[in-house]
Design a protein around this motif. Structure first.
Motif, PDB file in Angstrom:
ATOM      1  N   THR A 196      11.322  12.017  -1.987  1.00 33.22           N
ATOM      2  CA  THR A 196      10.756  11.449  -3.208  1.00 33.22           C
ATOM      3  C   THR A 196      11.716  10.426  -3.790  1.00 33.22           C
ATOM      4  O   THR A 196      12.900  10.715  -4.021  1.00 33.22           O
ATOM      5  CB  THR A 196      10.459  12.540  -4.235  1.00 33.22           C
ATOM      6  N   LEU A 197      11.191   9.218  -4.006  1.00 32.79           N
ATOM      7  CA  LEU A 197      11.973   8.122  -4.573  1.00 32.79           C
ATOM      8  C   LEU A 197      11.414   7.746  -5.941  1.00 32.79           C
ATOM      9  O   LEU A 197      10.222   7.451  -6.076  1.00 32.79           O
ATOM     10  CB  LEU A 197      11.933   6.894  -3.653  1.00 32.79           C
ATOM     11  N   GLU A 198      12.269   7.762  -6.936  1.00 28.83           N
ATOM     12  CA  GLU A 198      11.881   7.271  -8.259  1.00 28.83           C
ATOM     13  C   GLU A 198      11.813   5.743  -8.206  1.00 28.83           C
ATOM     14  O   GLU A 198      12.367   5.111  -7.294  1.00 28.83           O
ATOM     15  CB  GLU A 198      12.892   7.733  -9.309  1.00 28.83           C
ATOM     16  N   PRO A 199      11.138   5.119  -9.151  1.00 29.05           N
ATOM     17  CA  PRO A 199      11.091   3.652  -9.168  1.00 29.05           C
ATOM     18  C   PRO A 199      12.507   3.066  -9.095  1.00 29.05           C
ATOM     19  O   PRO A 199      13.415   3.475  -9.831  1.00 29.05           O
ATOM     20  CB  PRO A 199      10.416   3.335 -10.502  1.00 29.05           C
TER      21      PRO A 199
ATOM     22  N   ASN B 144      11.746   1.877  -3.384  1.00 25.60           N
ATOM     23  CA  ASN B 144      10.539   2.064  -4.182  1.00 25.60           C
ATOM     24  C   ASN B 144      10.403   0.866  -5.120  1.00 25.60           C
ATOM     25  O   ASN B 144      11.175   0.701  -6.063  1.00 25.60           O
ATOM     26  CB  ASN B 144      10.627   3.366  -4.984  1.00 25.60           C
ATOM     27  N   VAL B 145       9.430   0.006  -4.823  1.00 25.35           N
ATOM     28  CA  VAL B 145       9.233  -1.197  -5.639  1.00 25.35           C
ATOM     29  C   VAL B 145       8.008  -1.053  -6.538  1.00 25.35           C
ATOM     30  O   VAL B 145       7.523  -2.043  -7.106  1.00 25.35           O
ATOM     31  CB  VAL B 145       9.082  -2.436  -4.734  1.00 25.35           C
ATOM     32  N   SER B 146       7.514   0.183  -6.666  1.00 35.82           N
ATOM     33  CA  SER B 146       6.381   0.421  -7.562  1.00 35.82           C
ATOM     34  C   SER B 146       6.919   0.904  -8.904  1.00 35.82           C
ATOM     35  O   SER B 146       8.126   1.036  -9.110  1.00 35.82           O
ATOM     36  CB  SER B 146       5.432   1.453  -6.961  1.00 35.82           C
ATOM     37  N   ASN B 147       6.009   1.209  -9.799  1.00 39.01           N
ATOM     38  CA  ASN B 147       6.411   1.687 -11.122  1.00 39.01           C
ATOM     39  C   ASN B 147       6.188   3.182 -11.283  1.00 39.01           C
ATOM     40  O   ASN B 147       6.090   3.685 -12.399  1.00 39.01           O
ATOM     41  CB  ASN B 147       5.655   0.920 -12.214  1.00 39.01           C
ATOM     42  N   GLN B 148       6.098   3.893 -10.150  1.00 42.53           N
ATOM     43  CA  GLN B 148       5.904   5.342 -10.202  1.00 42.53           C
ATOM     44  C   GLN B 148       6.644   5.991  -9.038  1.00 42.53           C
ATOM     45  O   GLN B 148       7.001   5.318  -8.061  1.00 42.53           O
ATOM     46  CB  GLN B 148       4.412   5.669 -10.119  1.00 42.53           C
ATOM     47  N   PRO B 149       6.898   7.305  -9.140  1.00 46.16           N
ATOM     48  CA  PRO B 149       7.566   7.981  -8.020  1.00 46.16           C
ATOM     49  C   PRO B 149       6.714   7.891  -6.751  1.00 46.16           C
ATOM     50  O   PRO B 149       5.488   7.937  -6.807  1.00 46.16           O
ATOM     51  CB  PRO B 149       7.699   9.428  -8.499  1.00 46.16           C
TER      52      PRO B 149
ATOM     53  N   GLY C 206       0.789  -1.216   0.000  1.00 55.42           N
ATOM     54  CA  GLY C 206       0.000   0.000   0.000  1.00 55.42           C
ATOM     55  C   GLY C 206       0.820   1.263   0.000  1.00 55.42           C
ATOM     56  O   GLY C 206       0.312   2.336  -0.324  1.00 55.42           O
ATOM     57  N   ALA C 207       2.104   1.160   0.374  1.00 58.35           N
ATOM     58  CA  ALA C 207       2.954   2.344   0.417  1.00 58.35           C
ATOM     59  C   ALA C 207       3.883   2.438  -0.783  1.00 58.35           C
ATOM     60  O   ALA C 207       4.561   3.452  -0.963  1.00 58.35           O
ATOM     61  CB  ALA C 207       3.788   2.353   1.697  1.00 58.35           C
ATOM     62  N   GLY C 208       3.937   1.395  -1.594  1.00 56.87           N
ATOM     63  CA  GLY C 208       4.817   1.407  -2.763  1.00 56.87           C
ATOM     64  C   GLY C 208       6.250   1.096  -2.429  1.00 56.87           C
ATOM     65  O   GLY C 208       7.135   1.332  -3.256  1.00 56.87           O
TER      66      GLY C 208
END
Length: 708
Positions: free
Chosen positions: A243-246, A136-141, A113-115
């Motif tokens: 802020t973390l990029e993917p 960051n394990v998501s595909n967005q910042p 839920g937190a990315g």
């Protein structure tokens, strides 16, 4: 987050879990530990969370809360935490992946839920190194706006014996990349556990598990925060976002070690700056020796570059946040510029006379001086809430008026109205707070059955009548003071560590002796010695005093023994005082912050005395000056430049509690948030904080302690 994004995040977490390759057979790690220095950290058999730090030289010291504490559970184990991001919020407690080999522990947490995913490593050595890396394990910042780690240090008061033998004071400096925590044994002896940030930053701290119960013996769970932007963006000079990029990550690393004393720990922190002082009078300056660039975060603070660092000046009184920057490294703290003691006393006297005297009441009750909401000027009186009554700690205000008059500190325009107010307060006290036997009650609205119900108030009223006699030479004042002292003794005063008992007894005895009342003089002094003998005999088994154990039990104890030594010259009283001075000083930390340095930990006064009724660390709280009072009263051979400087710093720190117009706050609740409520702010109630000024004036008049 869309279903597609959620699926991508979950797949990334699963890949991270697979890549870690660690066993998930938790049972094989039962009883695991990691050694560091001359101690070890014990790990929970199911999660690998630290559950105890053990030092070989002090094995009975419990540095962490354990499961015997009813309000502490696995949800608050060391290293658990929470994160708030633009994708959502998440907590971590149980790892998806866990392994330990050759002195290295590894954990991976899926922060659904937190990315994010979180990797934690702990490695042995002379110090225990803990590293937390959020990926960051998501595909967005993903932007992090809240991030905190549980550090449940055993800072509580289960009773004096247990506290002194087992518990620790947690001194926290959340100063950005210059951050640390010192867990100091409550008896001031033995190994200190120190935490020093070496990568990343701690920009604030919070307290949890605090407001569910209305008692004062627990500090709560301490949460170290990388940022508290989500709840309190302006706290501690301003909270960052991350802020973390993917694929990008943020890391926080700290080292835990054992230290013989405070100096050894501070040397290990490798401070990026040193301060000539943390407080100064307006018109003075503070010098900072540093290679970093220093920036004022508040208007009104002037920063001038010098050969070795910077010089700070300010034209207006107040606390000022500042930042120390070196490339990507950012530290922050605050300094204080304040008015002189004389000017502050005059400001308070003027404000009290204009805003805190209960002129609207009828008859003798109009002489009461009461708590006031500084936002509106409204008087706050509630007979059902003792700490908002027209007696008890509010006695500070008539004492301030009379003592300031007697010392010649008040401006001419204030002298006559201040004396009238002091005279009217005497009439009020005799008619509403004191009965014929000399017993005292906490407020005029309480039933007669409450007379004699609180010994704390007796020395304070004795101080008032002693001061009033010095102004009027009316023997009736001495009669009242003696009567109250006698009644306090009858109801157990010699077995109770009343704040200012030793000082008020000594001051009254001096005046009685000067007026030829020798029998009463000796009776007062004998009681001090009898009380000292009683408490020496108890050792560490101090009785409960509204709080099971606290700084304002320990300080009156040391003062009592010092006064008994003055009366008798007997070495056992001084030896006992010096031994217990270690207990007292352990409450005070060395944080380089004007609100914190030398100021004793107190974490309940905002609830009892403030209009917000909010638990949480209060820095500075005026009773911290009891420590300064003890230091100022040490025999000359036991004083040093260090003890004098510490006393001065404590007196100065409490100047933060007064406004430029003479208004005041009874409690500055310091953490960024407490149980999710934004703090790091002053309560708007002017209530009982003037004991600070009273004690400072007394130390100048009676001990020759220098004034500003």
């Amino acid at each position: 987050m869309s279903d597609v994004q959620n699926a991508a995040q979950q797949a990334a977490i699963e890949r991270a879990t697979a890549e870690a390759g660690a066993s998930t057979d938790f049972s094989q790690f039962a009883g695991s530990s990691l050694p560091f220095g001359n101690g070890q950290v014990l790990l929970d058999q199911s999660t690998g969370a630290p559950i105890a730090f053990v030092n070989e030289d002090n094995p009975n010291r419990h540095y962490l809360l354990d499961d015997s504490v009813s309000w502490h559970t696995s949800d608050q184990y060391w290293g658990s935490g929470y994160v708030v991001t633009t994708s959502g919020g998440s907590q971590w407690n149980t790892p998806q992946v866990y392994g330990i080999t050759n002195g290295l522990e590894q954990q991976t947490f899926a922060l659904c839920g937190a990315g994010l995913a979180l990797d934690v490593t702990r490695s042995s050595g002379e110090r225990l190194t803990e590293r937390y890396e959020w990926r960051n394990v998501s595909n967005q910042p993903v932007t992090i706006t809240g991030l905190g780690i549980q550090t449940p240090l055993n800072d509580r008061y289960p009773g004096a014996r247990k506290a002194l033998r087992e518990c620790v004071h947690a001194h926290i400096f959340a100063g950005g990349d210059w951050s640390w925590v010192l867990a100091e044994p409550m008896d001031g002896r033995g190994a200190r556990l120190g935490l020093i940030v070496t990568e990343g930053a701690i920009n604030a701290y919070a307290i949890q598990s605090r407001n569910q119960v209305t008692y004062s013996d627990i500090r709560g769970h301490i949460v170290l925060q990388v940022t508290d932007y989500a709840l309190n963006p302006d706290a501690f000079g301003g909270q960052p976002t991350i802020t973390l990029e993917p694929g990008a990550s943020y890391a926080l690393t700290w080292e835990l070690g054992w230290y013989a004393d405070e100096d050894a720990f501070l040397a290990a922190t490798i401070a990026p700056a040193s301060f000539s002082s943390l407080s100064a009078t307006v018109g003075g300056h503070i010098d900072i020796a540093t290679n970093r660039a220093v920036t004022a975060l508040d208007d009104g603070l002037t920063v001038e570059r010098t050969v070795s660092g910077v010089r700070l000046t300010a034209e207006q009184a107040g606390t000022y946040q500042l930042q120390l920057v070196d490339g990507d490294h950012r530290a922050h703290t605050e300094v204080l510029f304040h008015k002189t003691l004389r000017d502050t006393v005059n400001d308070r006297a003027r404000y009290i006379l204009e805003h805190q005297v209960a002129y609207e009441r009828v008859g003798a009750l109009a002489g009461a001086i009461v708590a006031t909401d500084t936002r509106t000027g409204q008087h706050v009186l509630d007979p059902s809430w003792d700490d908002w009554s027209d007696g008890s700690e509010r006695i500070a205000m008539p004492v301030l008026l009379q003592r300031a008059l007697n010392l010649g500190l008040l401006d001419e325009s204030l002298r006559e109205p201040a004396q009238r107010a002091a005279d009217a307060w005497r009439t009020f006290a005799e008619s509403a707070l004191i009965d014929a036997s000399g017993a005292v009650r906490r407020g005029s609205g309480l039933p007669e059955s409450k007379f004699g119900g609180r010994i704390y108030d007796c020395p304070w009223i004795i101080s008032f009548f002693t001061e009033h006699y010095l102004a009027t030479k009316d023997a009736h004042d001495l009669d009242m003071a003696v009567n109250i002292a006698d009644r306090a003794a009858e109801i157990g005063g010699e077995h109770f560590l009343s704040i200012e008992f030793a000082e008020s007894s000594a001051a009254l005895a001096r005046v009685l002796k000067q007026t030829g009342r020798t029998e009463e003089t000796q009776r007062l002094l004998d009681r001090v010695v009898v009380s000292a003998d009683y408490f020496l005999g108890l050792g560490i088994d101090l009785p409960y005093h509204e709080v099971s154990y606290e700084q304002s039990i320990t300080a009156p104890l040391v003062s009592l023994l010092l006064e008994a030594h003055r009366i008798t010259g007997r070495a056992e009283y001084l030896d006992g005082a010096v031994e217990r001075l270690d207990w007292l000083l352990a409450f005070s930390g060395p944080q380089p912050d004007s609100r914190l340095y030398g100021v004793a930990i107190r974490h309940w006064d905002g609830y009892w005395f403030g209009i917000n009724r909010q638990f949480g660390d209060v820095f500075p709280h005026y009773w911290s000056t009891l420590t300064a009072e003890v230091l100022a009263r040490l025999p000359q051979e036991r004083r040093s430049a260090r003890t004098d400087d510490l006393a001065k710093a404590i007196f100065e720190a409490n100047m933060a509690n007064y406004g430029a117009d003479g208004s005041a706050t009874c409690a500055y609740v310091f953490p960024s948030n407490v149980d999710g409520r934004s703090m790091h702010q002053a309560d708007p109630l002017a209530n009982d904080q003037d004991w600070h000024l009273n004690i400072w004036m007394r130390m100048i008049a009676e001990e020759g302690f220098s004034a500003l």
